[in-house]
Design a protein around this motif. Structure first.
Motif: not given
Lengths: 415, 401
Positions: B117-122, B125, B131-132, B134, B285
């Motif tokens: 998404s171009s939305n930074w927060i999304v 998140l 990362e968590f 996986r 994944f």
């Protein structure tokens, strides 16, 4: 004739909404109505999540279960009365840890690599920090604390060894690493009839050190075995090819858990009765072979993606087949699939938590068995598994971080 | 050339340098070594079985299993045979696998698209999620969910949503269609299959017309309408003929003093924990696979589509996604395989999957035979996923031309 001075006309400055903080906010968070709504919703989610998460971590959570388990997280039941009767075995894993610090120091000295330096100081620093844990001196003696502190001088010692002595070549440091791995195993297992090295049954091995030993051994061996299997699968010798395909597909088709169960019930039957049996060794072999089968497929992917012109050029230059493979195809193939290989390493490290199946108490199983045998800690299960998740996360994230650095260094995707 | 080397040469080349001979020698030696090893293992095993009087063979399959199975979707009694119990285990694993694959794919695509998404927060998140989940072993995650479910309120104080969804430490209950009469329901299911085939034919016809004439054929609308109309007519006729509708929606309801839930579909705690863990883990994944697939489509493709006047949504649907699918499908299938195999962790959270049942069986039946059977079952499941993947892969490759 002098050209007119280049200066930006007054009216040409970018609008304030496109630069700086406001510009960033505009581009990334509020570029459209939909995006703004998304920002508000996800922002609200983030803030509530952080609020409750932090409140739980710092106020509501009861971390005494972690303190209670303490050293058992690292060593399992190794340093208990039952494991080493009448002797004190605490120094053996400590000595192994110091050797690891030395090795990491040597790896840093070898290339002056920043990543190696960070890892070496991190390991030694965290170990040394453990010396200051606020346990009473009876629970954690002065001798343990001193041995932990010795990790700090081990790093520069290893660095100096690689810098200023003939030890400082890649081959020698690799040999040192392998030697230290086996020395660690001997130290932990003990030797009969050697004073201070009373044998400790592998049944008592456990904790994070068990996960790390299995992971290091498995990672080191699964890569070469995987390469051999991948080459075998691509070979034009039908017998070799069929054998490799069969091995890879069987190991990939069956869950590791099933294989581990089989390693405990069936494999002992396949060897003569009088042969020495070691359940941990069998499990280690199964984990390694399982991982090699996946590794083989990753490397095969890399080999397939390689342009055939590379091998053809090498043959045209007169290189024999095996040199073409070893010097031209494999290095490029492996470099291209480093992310997949490291992903498999991470998978192997995570899979070491499955040894609970053969009754070994690794770092996860030791926590769970503690909760099961001490029901008063049942409400702390959440804290325990959050902690375990964090421990694994630090290692696995560290591995993918290092892999990213190696990729940058080798120019993956740029060359 | 002296006699010795002439004798040891073939086609004028000394045998130890003749490529074909070396290759054959390598193959014969490796073949013999492997066969010898297998024979050695096998003879040891046979000896051990004879010496220690270990039971073997497959005659146990028709014996009664005599052991309860915690959770089962097929009717099961302790007096059923080993063979049937194994089949119950296979169904249990298959149900988790299929449900898990659907949920994990949906969640994974959602997270993967959010990551881009171009939305930074999304985007951040989604990154934290990936990362968590996986990087933490599935076993740790399963244990975490296991104790979370354990801490849920007792069944009488369940969380209730709209008087139809119940969540307690026993599991999760929701409304579920149930057959009024099995024969009528069966007939309707058959007719529904016919309706789907008819819809598919209409879809093909309309899209071919669209391609040939350039006029909008609305293939999706027409095909859905066809399928729905046929299905609804069949439903109405069967309802009138049989006196009641083929299916009804059963709504779960607490009953009696203990508030046990009756009706609907209940995923018991074991299934709930296993499914949650598998879906959250595998989705991380799949999200990475989806992200890599979408990123693999050249930027020029999107730009060209936008320049031709396609909306962002149409660009994603008709240009980016079909091309990304070719990159996505092979690793996606291997994630489906992994999910199926990871469901063998069910035993750790009190779910009776195939491995768990088989391991329990080894206490009363020959382990060698049981492990052969479950290896064959897992290999068959893996092959099924690979087959589906390969078929679909061929399909999209053909369409892409």
């Amino acid at each position: 004739m002098a050209s007119p001075p280049l200066s930006q006309p007054e009216g040409m400055l970018p609008p304030r909404s496109e630069v700086g903080v406001i510009g960033w906010l505009h581009a990334n968070l509020f570029s459209s109505l939909f995006n703004s709504v998304l920002t508000l919703v996800s922002g609200a989610l983030l803030v509530t999540g952080l609020w409750f998460g932090l409140k739980w971590i710092f106020l509501a959570a009861d971390w005494t279960v972690i303190a209670e388990l303490g050293g058992r997280f690292l060593l399992g039941r190794y340093n208990t009365e039952a494991a080493c009767e009448g002797q004190n075995c605490f120094w053996r894993p400590q000595a192994a840890l110091i050797m690891v610090s030395l090795l990491l120091g040597a790896a840093w000295g070898l290339r002056g690599n920043r990543v190696a330096r960070t890892v070496a100081w991190l390991v030694a620093g965290v170990s040394a920090a453990f010396a200051f844990l606020p346990y009473s001196l009876e629970t954690m003696g002065l001798d343990v604390r001193i041995l932990l502190l010795l990790n700090l001088p081990a790093v520069p010692l290893g660095w100096a060894l690689a810098r200023y002595t003939p030890m400082g070549t890649g081959t020698r440091v690799t040999i040192l690493g392998v030697a230290i791995f086996f020395l660690t195993l001997i130290l932990l297992r003990g030797l009969p009839a050697v004073p201070f090295l009373q044998p400790v049954s592998v049944v008592y091995w456990g904790g994070l050190s068990l996960n790390l030993i299995l992971a290091v051994g498995g990672i080191t061996l699964s890569l070469p075995i995987g390469i051999a299997l991948a080459l075998g699968r691509r070979s034009n010798l039908p017998v070799v090819k069929v054998l490799c395909v069969f091995f890879i597909e069987v190991f990939r088709g069956v869950p590791l858990i099933t294989l581990l169960f089989m390693s405990q019930t069936l494999v002992p039957l396949a060897f003569p009765e009088d042969m020495p049996q070691n359940s941990l060794f069998r499990a280690a072999v199964v984990i390694t072979l399982f991982s090699s089968a996946y590794m083989a497929e990753n490397i095969r992917g890399g080999l397939q993606a390689l342009h055939p012109g590379q091998a053809e050029a090498a043959r045209a230059l007169g290189l024999p087949g095996w040199q073409t493979t070893m010097l031209i195809s494999l290095p490029q193939a492996i470099r291209n699939v480093i992310p997949a290989i490291v992903g498999q390493f991470i998978g192997l490290f995570k899979d070491t938590s499955l040894v609970y199946i053969i009754g070994m108490l690794d770092v996860v199983a030791i926590g769970r068995s503690f909760i099961q045998s001490n029901p008063e800690y049942l409400p702390s299960a959440r804290e325990l598994f959050v902690f375990l998740a964090a421990v694994f996360w630090i290692f696995t994230y560290g591995m993918s971080y290092i892999s990213g650095k190696v990729e940058d260094y080798l120019g993956v995707g740029r060359r | 050339m002296d006699t010795a080397s002439r004798l040891l040469s073939y086609q004028g080349i000394p045998v130890w340098r003749h490529v074909q001979i070396i290759q054959w020698a390598v193959q014969i030696v490796s073949g013999i070594l492997v066969v010898a090893l297998v024979v050695w293992f096998f003879s040891n095993m046979v000896n051990a079985i004879q010496d220690r009087d270990i039971p073997s063979g497959f005659s146990f399959l028709s014996r009664e299993y005599q052991t309860p199975i915690g959770e089962h979707f097929l009717p099961y009694e302790s007096s059923d045979t080993f063979l049937y119990a194994l089949f119950v285990g296979i169904t249990n694993t298959a149900i988790v696998a299929v449900a898990g694959v659907f949920l994990a794919t949906a969640l994974g695509i959602f997270i993967g698209v959010s990551r881009l998404s171009s939305n930074w927060i999304v985007s951040k998140l989604a990154m934290v999620y990936i990362e968590f989940f996986r990087n933490v072993p599935l076993l740790v995650q399963l244990f975490f969910w296991f104790y979370i479910v354990l801490e849920l309120p007792a069944i009488r104080e369940s969380f209730v949503v709209a008087d139809a969804f119940y969540l307690s430490n026993r599991g999760f209950s929701m409304p579920w269609p149930k057959a009024t009469d099995y024969s009528i329901a069966g007939i309707w299911l058959g007719l529904a299959a016919v309706a789907i085939v008819a819809g598919w034919l209409v879809y093909r016809r309309q899209s071919r017309m669209e391609e040939q004439t350039g006029r909008s054929g609305y293939p999706l609308i027409y095909s859905l309408a066809t399928a729905l109309v046929i299905g609804a007519i069949a439903w109405l006729i069967l309802s009138f003929a049989g006196g009641s509708s083929p299916f009804y929606i059963s709504i779960p309801e607490p009953q009696g003093r203990f508030g046990n839930i009756v009706g609907g579909f209940t995923a018991r705690a074991g299934l709930l924990v296993l499914l949650t863990g598998l879906v959250m883990y595998t989705a991380s994944f799949i999200a990475e696979i989806v992200r890599a697939g979408i990123q693999s489509v050249g930027r020029g493709q999107t730009e060209a589509a936008r320049a031709l006047g396609l909306s962002p949504m149409s660009t994603l649907r008709s240009v980016t996604f079909p091309q990304a699918m070719r990159v996505i499908i092979p690793p996606l299938i291997s994630q489906f395989l992994n999910l199926t195999k990871n469901s063998s962790l069910g035993g750790a959270v009190a779910y009776s999957d195939l491995t768990n049942i088989a391991v329990t069986m080894t206490q009363t039946a020959p382990a060698v035979s049981i492990f052969m059977l479950i290896m064959a079952s897992y290999l068959a499941m893996s092959l099924t996923w690979s087959l589906i993947g390969n078929l679909y892969n061929r399909h999209i490759r053909f369409v892409g031309g």
